[in-house]
Design a protein around this motif. Structure first.
Motif, PDB file in Angstrom:
ATOM      1  N   ALA A 126      -4.131   9.568  -3.012  1.00  0.00           N
ATOM      2  CA  ALA A 126      -3.432  10.541  -3.855  1.00  0.00           C
ATOM      3  C   ALA A 126      -3.703  10.253  -5.329  1.00  0.00           C
ATOM      4  O   ALA A 126      -3.752   9.089  -5.745  1.00  0.00           O
ATOM      5  N   PRO A 127      -3.902  11.287  -6.150  1.00  0.00           N
ATOM      6  CA  PRO A 127      -4.269  11.055  -7.565  1.00  0.00           C
ATOM      7  C   PRO A 127      -3.239  10.243  -8.338  1.00  0.00           C
ATOM      8  O   PRO A 127      -3.606   9.450  -9.216  1.00  0.00           O
ATOM      9  N   GLN A 128      -1.950  10.427  -8.047  1.00  0.00           N
ATOM     10  CA  GLN A 128      -0.944   9.709  -8.828  1.00  0.00           C
ATOM     11  C   GLN A 128      -0.973   8.207  -8.579  1.00  0.00           C
ATOM     12  O   GLN A 128      -0.509   7.422  -9.416  1.00  0.00           O
ATOM     13  N   HIS A 129      -1.518   7.782  -7.439  1.00  0.00           N
ATOM     14  CA  HIS A 129      -1.542   6.354  -7.136  1.00  0.00           C
ATOM     15  C   HIS A 129      -2.606   5.602  -7.931  1.00  0.00           C
ATOM     16  O   HIS A 129      -2.492   4.385  -8.107  1.00  0.00           O
ATOM     17  N   ALA A 186       0.830  -1.206   0.000  1.00  0.00           N
ATOM     18  CA  ALA A 186       0.000   0.000   0.000  1.00  0.00           C
ATOM     19  C   ALA A 186       0.866   1.258   0.000  1.00  0.00           C
ATOM     20  O   ALA A 186       0.514   2.263  -0.634  1.00  0.00           O
ATOM     21  N   PHE A 187       2.006   1.235   0.702  1.00  0.00           N
ATOM     22  CA  PHE A 187       2.924   2.373   0.666  1.00  0.00           C
ATOM     23  C   PHE A 187       3.481   2.594  -0.741  1.00  0.00           C
ATOM     24  O   PHE A 187       3.678   3.735  -1.165  1.00  0.00           O
ATOM     25  N   ALA A 188       3.735   1.508  -1.468  1.00  0.00           N
ATOM     26  CA  ALA A 188       4.352   1.626  -2.789  1.00  0.00           C
ATOM     27  C   ALA A 188       3.338   1.923  -3.887  1.00  0.00           C
ATOM     28  O   ALA A 188       3.637   2.674  -4.825  1.00  0.00           O
ATOM     29  N   LEU A 189       2.140   1.348  -3.794  1.00  0.00           N
ATOM     30  CA  LEU A 189       1.163   1.440  -4.879  1.00  0.00           C
ATOM     31  C   LEU A 189      -0.019   2.337  -4.558  1.00  0.00           C
ATOM     32  O   LEU A 189      -0.867   2.556  -5.435  1.00  0.00           O
ATOM     33  N   GLY A 190      -0.087   2.832  -3.340  1.00  0.00           N
ATOM     34  CA  GLY A 190      -1.218   3.663  -2.943  1.00  0.00           C
ATOM     35  C   GLY A 190      -2.160   2.902  -2.032  1.00  0.00           C
ATOM     36  O   GLY A 190      -2.547   1.764  -2.338  1.00  0.00           O
ATOM     37  N   GLY A 191      -2.543   3.522  -0.919  1.00  0.00           N
ATOM     38  CA  GLY A 191      -3.349   2.829   0.074  1.00  0.00           C
ATOM     39  C   GLY A 191      -4.729   2.450  -0.420  1.00  0.00           C
ATOM     40  O   GLY A 191      -5.119   1.278  -0.406  1.00  0.00           O
ATOM     41  N   ALA A 192      -5.502   3.433  -0.880  1.00  0.00           N
ATOM     42  CA  ALA A 192      -6.867   3.160  -1.330  1.00  0.00           C
ATOM     43  C   ALA A 192      -6.904   2.289  -2.583  1.00  0.00           C
ATOM     44  O   ALA A 192      -7.705   1.344  -2.649  1.00  0.00           O
ATOM     45  N   PRO A 193      -6.079   2.545  -3.613  1.00  0.00           N
ATOM     46  CA  PRO A 193      -6.112   1.648  -4.782  1.00  0.00           C
ATOM     47  C   PRO A 193      -5.753   0.207  -4.445  1.00  0.00           C
ATOM     48  O   PRO A 193      -6.403  -0.729  -4.933  1.00  0.00           O
ATOM     49  N   TYR A 194      -4.745   0.023  -3.607  1.00  0.00           N
ATOM     50  CA  TYR A 194      -4.347  -1.349  -3.287  1.00  0.00           C
ATOM     51  C   TYR A 194      -5.423  -2.048  -2.459  1.00  0.00           C
ATOM     52  O   TYR A 194      -5.740  -3.224  -2.707  1.00  0.00           O
ATOM     53  N   ALA A 195      -5.989  -1.374  -1.472  1.00  0.00           N
ATOM     54  CA  ALA A 195      -7.047  -1.991  -0.666  1.00  0.00           C
ATOM     55  C   ALA A 195      -8.260  -2.329  -1.520  1.00  0.00           C
ATOM     56  O   ALA A 195      -8.902  -3.376  -1.327  1.00  0.00           O
ATOM     57  N   LEU A 196      -8.583  -1.475  -2.486  1.00  0.00           N
ATOM     58  CA  LEU A 196      -9.705  -1.761  -3.379  1.00  0.00           C
ATOM     59  C   LEU A 196      -9.409  -2.964  -4.269  1.00  0.00           C
ATOM     60  O   LEU A 196     -10.273  -3.828  -4.477  1.00  0.00           O
ATOM     61  N   ALA A 197      -8.181  -3.053  -4.787  1.00  0.00           N
ATOM     62  CA  ALA A 197      -7.811  -4.195  -5.624  1.00  0.00           C
ATOM     63  C   ALA A 197      -7.836  -5.494  -4.820  1.00  0.00           C
ATOM     64  O   ALA A 197      -8.290  -6.538  -5.318  1.00  0.00           O
ATOM     65  N   VAL A 198      -7.375  -5.449  -3.578  1.00  0.00           N
ATOM     66  CA  VAL A 198      -7.407  -6.645  -2.732  1.00  0.00           C
ATOM     67  C   VAL A 198      -8.847  -7.057  -2.433  1.00  0.00           C
ATOM     68  O   VAL A 198      -9.181  -8.256  -2.423  1.00  0.00           O
ATOM     69  N   THR A 199      -9.719  -6.088  -2.212  1.00  0.00           N
ATOM     70  CA  THR A 199     -11.126  -6.405  -1.960  1.00  0.00           C
ATOM     71  C   THR A 199     -11.751  -7.114  -3.155  1.00  0.00           C
ATOM     72  O   THR A 199     -12.480  -8.109  -3.002  1.00  0.00           O
ATOM     73  N   SER A 243      -2.805  12.264   7.873  1.00  0.00           N
ATOM     74  CA  SER A 243      -1.969  11.379   7.058  1.00  0.00           C
ATOM     75  C   SER A 243      -2.787  10.468   6.157  1.00  0.00           C
ATOM     76  O   SER A 243      -2.241   9.884   5.215  1.00  0.00           O
ATOM     77  N   LEU A 244      -4.076  10.333   6.443  1.00  0.00           N
ATOM     78  CA  LEU A 244      -4.911   9.455   5.628  1.00  0.00           C
ATOM     79  C   LEU A 244      -5.186  10.035   4.247  1.00  0.00           C
ATOM     80  O   LEU A 244      -5.641   9.308   3.358  1.00  0.00           O
ATOM     81  N   ALA A 245      -4.924  11.319   4.064  1.00  0.00           N
ATOM     82  CA  ALA A 245      -5.153  11.920   2.747  1.00  0.00           C
ATOM     83  C   ALA A 245      -4.233  11.323   1.695  1.00  0.00           C
ATOM     84  O   ALA A 245      -4.568  11.299   0.504  1.00  0.00           O
TER      85      ALA A 245
END
Length: 639
Positions: free
Chosen positions: A221-224, A39-52, A215-217
């Motif tokens: 992030a858009p780039q992720h 999640a640190f490398a690929l983005g927190g929200a995108p990675y959590a969504l992909a795992v879901t 820090s949750l913002a």
């Protein structure tokens, strides 16, 4: 007024205990360690969504498959391949994955233990990571957490004392875990009952007290969001889903006969998946709230984040200790889930000396862990990010191919319906058939991207090729052994027979096996499916009360009161056979109908009549009372 027996019907404590274990297993290292670093490398929200999405699309149907075959066959990850003996190597690949995951997971656990003990005896930052700069304004320069880790515990050549400390902890852990698995089921479940809620409580309390909402913002992030166009996030999400649900190591198969032996496999699969969805989002939010702007993405990313939390002068030392303790407890859960399939196989295949075999396996794991620690970060990265993910993808694809398309999805549906007693919904079958179409393209895309990298880094490509060669070798060797063990005479017939279920496939319990075969024959003739078969419990055949046979309603208690003193059996065939054998053995002189007199008239026979589904024998009045006592058929059975 709510009656107590209704609560017993609504809340089944065995199922509650099983799902407490599911919640504890969801808080293992795949959620608390592996997920945050990706999640640190690929983005927190995108990675959590992909795992879901991966959990719902891939892990959910595969969890049902493994739970069903494990609960039906009552076997481990290797024993279930009696269904398709040619693919027995897939079971050994599962055990190999568990062993390799335990190799680097126990290093994570040892490093966490070292940090925890070192933080208790020393303050943060460590004095080895402090540089004193003398100039006009004297100040202390603290090295960042990632560099401090590389300069101390990972720097083997210049600081061997740190390597020896971590190596000693690794050896102690590998010695402790075999003793836990000498009585695996009870002790393991009791440990999970305590560790799971403890980890959850520590995470919630730490997040509420120390977490920074600003820090949750960075999670969204858009780039992720551009990472969805890369294969790394999708393949990492699929592998994460298989590791987090413990499908990759075969834990669910072995637990189908122990932890989940009395649960409904469909609802258990849903509970396991839901628990992992919740733990994934909780872990991502937890580590993003605790970490600062600079986030490391290496294999020790969470340790670095915890160290940075303690490096802050405004943070009390108790909070990094709490985070280290959380990781420590999560590591124990991880090792229990990884080593249980391995020791279960040793118990089934090792015979009377299975404990010695398990201890030898633990010694081999300790040597591999020390070798991986000597290789430092590059070796751990290759093992955790390349070798294990490829083996997980290969084993999962072959398992789906064997059970769904060779063993047959229709037969598999009948087996699940035999366990649940209900018709299986179509979306489960759709999930089984679509899972290979999800895993295979993402794996091929990821492999092509990794092999196309610059030649200056040959390590990942060599690791992938070595893992593929190892998997092929294991599969071919086990397939050759399975073909050779077939009873046919020519090679073609042996090969063909190895793709069919062996005569030992099915429920291990004889009565369950009989009902399973009878149900299959009944369905083949076009009959209606029977209800779910319940496992035999203590006192079922004898008819005597048992602490497992508790009444669930007032009507049942009333029926039990009426039937006091009447010993009846649930098996009509058993009672009838026993009575016939007793009549055949006993000789009563002068009594018609016994073997001594040789009479075979109607007065010597007993008429059988059915009473409430049971079998009672009613003698005719011509039979003498003393003969009945001699035959052992008193008034509790014969009226």
């Amino acid at each position: 007024m709510l009656q107590s027996y209704k609560l017993k019907e609504w809340v089944r404590w065995p199922a509650v205990r099983a799902h407490v274990c599911s919640g504890a297993l969801a808080l293992a290292f795949p959620a608390t360690w592996r997920g945050p670093r990706f999640a640190f490398a690929l983005g927190g929200a995108p990675y959590a969504l992909a795992v879901t999405l991966a959990l719902l699309g891939v892990a959910l149907p595969l969890a049902l498959l493994q739970l069903a075959v494990g609960q039906l066959s009552q076997q481990d990850a290797v024993g279930v391949w009696r269904a398709v003996p040619f693919f027995t190597g897939v079971g050994y690949l599962r055990l190999l994955i568990s062993l390799l995951c335990s190799v680097y997971s126990i290093i994570y656990l040892a490093m966490t233990t070292t940090y925890f003990l070192y933080t208790i005896s020393n303050s943060l930052p460590f004095w080895e990571c402090i540089e004193l700069v003398l100039d006009q304004e004297d100040y202390v320069n603290a090295v960042n957490a990632s560099t401090c880790l590389k300069d101390t515990f990972i720097h083997v050549q210049e600081r061997p004392e740190y390597y020896l400390a971590v190596a000693l902890i690794i050896l102690v852990l590998w010695i402790v875990f075999p003793f836990i698995f000498y009585n695996p089921v009870k002790l393991m479940k009791r440990i999970l009952y305590g560790l799971g809620p403890a980890v959850l409580l520590l995470m919630v309390v730490t997040l509420a007290c120390v977490g920074d909402a600003s820090s949750l913002a960075a999670m969204g992030a858009p780039q992720h969001w551009r990472s969805f166009l890369e294969p790394a996030i999708w393949h990492a999400a699929v592998v994460h889903a298989l590791l987090a649900t413990h499908i990759a190591g075969g834990f669910l198969i072995a637990a189908g006969d122990t932890v989940y032996s009395t649960t409904n496999v469909q609802w258990t699969a849903v509970a396991v998946t839901a628990a992992n969805v919740a733990s994934t989002w909780l872990s991502v939010v937890f580590w993003h709230a605790l970490s600062g702007a600079e986030r490391d993405a290496g294999v020790f990313a969470v340790l670095v984040a915890a160290y940075q939390l303690g490096d802050d002068v405004d943070t009390d030392l108790a909070w990094p200790l709490t985070v280290f303790l959380t990781l420590l407890l999560s590591g124990f859960i991880t090792m229990l889930a990884l080593l249980y399939p391995v020791f279960e196989r040793c118990r089934r295949a090792g015979g009377a000396k299975w404990r010695a075999l398990g201890f030898a396996g633990a010694l081999a794991g300790a040597l591999l862990s020390l070798a991986a620690l000597w290789g430092r970060l590059p070796a751990l990265t290759l093992l955790a990010d390349f070798v294990v993910p490829l083996l997980v993808s290969i084993a999962t694809l072959l398992e789906i191919l064997a059970f769904v398309f060779i063993y047959g999805w229709k037969v598999l549906v009948e087996d699940v319906e035999f366990l649940t007693g209900n018709e299986l919904a179509k979306f489960w079958v759709l999930g089984w058939c679509s899972a290979p179409g999800i895993i295979a393209p993402f794996t091929a895309w990821w492999l092509a991207a990794e092999l196309a990298r610059e030649p200056a880094r040959p390590g990942p490509a060599l690791a992938l090729l070595g893992a593929a060669a190892l998997a092929l070798l294991v599969l071919l060797a086990c397939a050759a052994v399975a073909v050779a063990r077939q009873v046919q005479y020519d090679c073609g017939a042996k090969l063909k027979s190895s793709f069919k279920p062996s005569r030992h496939w099915g429920p291990r319990d004889p009565i369950t096996h009989y009902y399973w075969l009878a149900r299959r024959e009944h369905l083949d003739r076009g009959g209606v499916a029977r209800a779910r078969y319940q496992r035999r419990q203590l006192g079922q055949l004898s008819g005597r009360p048992s602490f497992l046979n508790l009444s669930h309603s007032a009507r049942e208690r009333e029926e039990e009161t009426v039937s006091v003193g009447k010993v009846r059996s649930n098996s009509d065939d058993l009672l009838y056979t026993v009575c016939r054998k007793q009549q055949a053995r006993v000789q009563v002189p002068g009594v018609p109908g016994t073997r001594a007199s040789g009479a075979r008239g109607p007065g010597a026979r007993a008429r059988a009549r059915s009473l409430d589904g049971g079998l009672t024998l009613q003698p005719l009045p011509s039979m003498h009372r003393d003969a009945l006592v001699t035959l052992g058929l008193d008034n509790t059975i014969l009226k």
